[in-house]
Design an enzyme around this catalytic site. Sequence first.
Site, PDB file in Angstrom:
ATOM      1  N   HIS A  64       0.861  -1.179   0.000  1.00 58.67           N
ATOM      2  CA  HIS A  64       0.000   0.000   0.000  1.00 58.67           C
ATOM      3  C   HIS A  64       0.897   1.227   0.000  1.00 58.67           C
ATOM      4  CE1 HIS A  64      -3.714   2.314   0.882  1.00 58.67           C
ATOM      5  NE2 HIS A  64      -2.857   3.135   1.467  1.00 58.67           N
ATOM      6  N   CYS A  65       0.795   2.017  -1.065  1.00 56.05           N
ATOM      7  CA  CYS A  65       1.658   3.190  -1.210  1.00 56.05           C
ATOM      8  C   CYS A  65       0.936   4.415  -0.674  1.00 56.05           C
ATOM      9  CB  CYS A  65       2.029   3.391  -2.676  1.00 56.05           C
ATOM     10  SG  CYS A  65       3.123   4.805  -2.952  1.00 56.05           S
ATOM     11  N   VAL A  66       1.529   5.065   0.325  1.00 54.32           N
ATOM     12  CA  VAL A  66       0.908   6.256   0.904  1.00 54.32           C
ATOM     13  C   VAL A  66       1.006   7.444  -0.044  1.00 54.32           C
ATOM     14  CG1 VAL A  66       1.310   5.511   3.262  1.00 54.32           C
ATOM     15  CG2 VAL A  66       3.060   6.863   2.104  1.00 54.32           C
TER      16      VAL A  66
END
Length: 411
Positions: free
Chosen positions: A264-266
């Site tokens: 999950h890329c912020v």
Amino acid sequence: LCCCEYVDRRGERNHLAACCCDCQDLDEGCERWLTCKSLPPGALERIAETVADRVRVPWFAGAVKINVSLVPPLVLLPVLLHVAALHFLLGLVILTSLPAVVLWYYYLTHRRKERTLFFLSLGLFSLGYMYYVFLQEVVPRGHVGFSQVVALTCGLVLMLAALSRAKKDPGYLPIPVSNEKSSHQGLPNKSVRGGSSNGLHGVTTSGAASSRAVNGEAKGYSRLTAEEPEAVKKDWCTKCQLVRPARAGHCRLCGRCVRRLDHHCVWINSCVGEQNHQAFILALSFFMLTSVYGITLTLHTVCRGRTPFVALFYCPGAYSDYSSALSFTCVWYCAIVTAGMGYILLIQLLNISYNVTEREARLALRDNTGHRLLGGLVIDTGQYNRGFLCNWGHFLSLGSSPPQRSAEDIV
């Protein structure tokens, strides 16, 4: 609702003029602060939720809520960069502390498993503001040609296009539909044993799975039979109530299962999976090329007669005037961000070369089943590694063919 009215988080009708009224938690917090008393547990969280719910702007069909995490980058980034341009020591302190504050906020939200738009807004506003400073402070000096401005603009547009594609569906597995409507229509609500000619059985399990029905693509993932081997049962997601295919994983921030989940890329506020991994790599690559090109053009303009690498550390005339100081400060800010994104891109390219995802690498480290390579930059699980060319061929073919359905769907 008029333009200044809204329905608050408690479902009550409210008005913007009353945004500072009836906040018992805030009143109690101020009173305890004045009397030097400690706040009760959860008071700060309730105050933050109330403030976030009341930060709105008037709109046609009612006041629109503004995400509070969007505000700090829009306000603090220009202020901090302008302050850093006043003196060399101020720039050193601010550019050193800014990454530390961003990392602190990342670990804070990561520990709480919260989704935030702070990083996405910071990245997009940084791009826009750096481009604005480049056009306002660097281009008027006359050392940057029209073709160079066009090339930089095209790189920025291509990066935003790839980012827009990366923001789309990463490959979410469909969530099974509840069977409540069928039960209300008089259908028996019990476990049904169905068979097919190929010997597959659709036996629903007890508990939460027995109250779930499926339609379409979800049917192939949400069936779990009592005769399934133990290895298959381990792929059962208790959150989504479905059986995950190989290499899929559940994202705790998005609350969904994703095919070939990488992480999950912020920075894009979304997962990176089977459907958007290629666009994610393209966005990172275009960002690196555009950023390095913009840094080079700016240093050639501000620090004449020096190579970009030398000018980045030694530029005597950078603080001779405020325009040069602001440009040089923005160059250092871009260099820090580019170094961080370059590290992320390097890890991604190495993982693709060994056909391993970030999620699989973390699981291999936790279970002590992977092998550290290249000084620990990549974790080779050995499960899907088929060689450099085959691994990249597999990555380039991601999302090209639709996921296979189960035999029950075909029948």
